[in-house]
Design an enzyme around this catalytic site. Sequence first.
Site, PDB file in Angstrom:
ATOM      1  N   THR A 183     -19.352 -19.534 -18.141  1.00 29.36           N
ATOM      2  CA  THR A 183     -19.680 -19.027 -16.802  1.00 29.36           C
ATOM      3  C   THR A 183     -19.628 -20.125 -15.746  1.00 29.36           C
ATOM      4  OG1 THR A 183     -21.168 -17.459 -17.884  1.00 29.36           O
ATOM      5  CG2 THR A 183     -21.372 -17.653 -15.509  1.00 29.36           C
ATOM      6  N   LYS A 193     -28.159 -18.868 -17.045  1.00 28.93           N
ATOM      7  CA  LYS A 193     -26.873 -19.581 -16.932  1.00 28.93           C
ATOM      8  C   LYS A 193     -26.161 -19.213 -15.627  1.00 28.93           C
ATOM      9  CE  LYS A 193     -24.442 -15.765 -18.104  1.00 28.93           C
ATOM     10  NZ  LYS A 193     -23.286 -15.109 -17.463  1.00 28.93           N
TER      11      LYS A 193
END
Length: 345
Positions: free
Chosen positions: A252, A195
Site C-alpha cells: 500500500t 497501514k
Amino acid sequence: MKKKIAVLGAGSWGTALATVLDENGHEVRVWGNNHEQIDEINHTHTNKHYLPDVKLSPSIVAYTDMEQALNQADAILFVVPTKAIRPVAKQVNDLLDEKQKPVTIHASKGLEQESHKRISVILEEEISKEKHSGIVVLSGPSHAEEVAKRDITTITAASLYPFAAQFVQKLFMNHYFRVYTNQDVIGVEFGAALKNIIAVGAGALVGLGYGDNAKAALITRGLAEISRLGIAFGADPITFIGLSGVGDLVVTATSVHSRNWRTGNLIGKGVPLDKVLADMGMVVEGVQTTKAAYELAQEKNIEMPITKAIYQVLYEDAQVDQVIEDLMLRDRKAEASSENMGEEE
C-alpha cells in the site's frame, strides 16, 4: 461445493473478490445502492468507474435489493467503506432469519470514527449471534486491479472461529489467490487499518521529491507504530511481520494503485486535501483512520509520532515539509525500546 455468496459493496475490491469467487464456481450476488452501476454490471458486465479494464463474468449478478442478494446465502462478504459498516450490518441483521446463519466476512480496512472500534467488533454488535456462523476478516497485500487480472496474491483469513476461517480459505483459494488462516483478529484488523496512514505519508514523501531512503525509513518506523498500538490492544506481535502487517504495508505504501498513496502524493505536491478527495471519486480510508488512530494513541498514551504528523497535515493544516523536519529533530533514542542502553553521547 458450490456456495451462494452475497458481496455487499460494488467498489473495486468487492468486484475483484466477486471475480475470484465466481471463478471458483460459486454463485455470486453483488449488492450496491447505485442503480446505474448495478445495471452496468448486469448488462455490460463491466464496472468501469472502479475497474475500467476488467470484463466481468455474466454469471455475476448484481442487485440493489439487499434481501434478494442475501436470499439463502451461505456467506456474506462486507466490502463497503468503514463508515457504512454499521448501518449496512443493521440492515443485514433485520433481513436474516435464524435458520440461515451465513458465515460473515469483511474485507474493509478502517476504524469507526468516534468509537474507534474495529470492524469485526461492529459486526458482532449489530448481527445477532443466532444469525451468523462466525465472523472472518479477509486482509493482506492486495490491489483490486491486480487480483481482477489474476495476478498472484496471498492474504489472510482471520477469525476466532477456526472452522469459519477454514471455510473462507476454501471459498477463495485457487491457483493465483492463496489464503492463510490466522486467529489474531485484533492484529490483522489493526494492520489493515493503520497501514493506510503510513501509505498517505509515503505518498507525501514522493510528492515532495524524497527518495528511497526516506520511504524505507517511513515504512519501517511506521510498522513500529502500527505494532505498538495493536499490541496495546492485545494483538500478537508476530502478526505484524506477516501478510496483514508488513506485507499489506509494503504494497500500500509503495504503489500508485493505492488511493491512500495517491492522496498523500498529491498533498505533497501542494494540492489541498478537499480537492484531492473530491477528485479521487472513491473513499480514501486512510484519512479518517488517521484521526481515529491519533485519538486512540492519545487515549492510551502511546507514542505514534508519524501518525501524529500525518494527523497535523490532514486536520490542522500543517505543512508537510515542516512536520518532516520536526520528526527528524525529535529527541535521540534507541531503535528498540527494549534495548538496555545508556544515554547517547
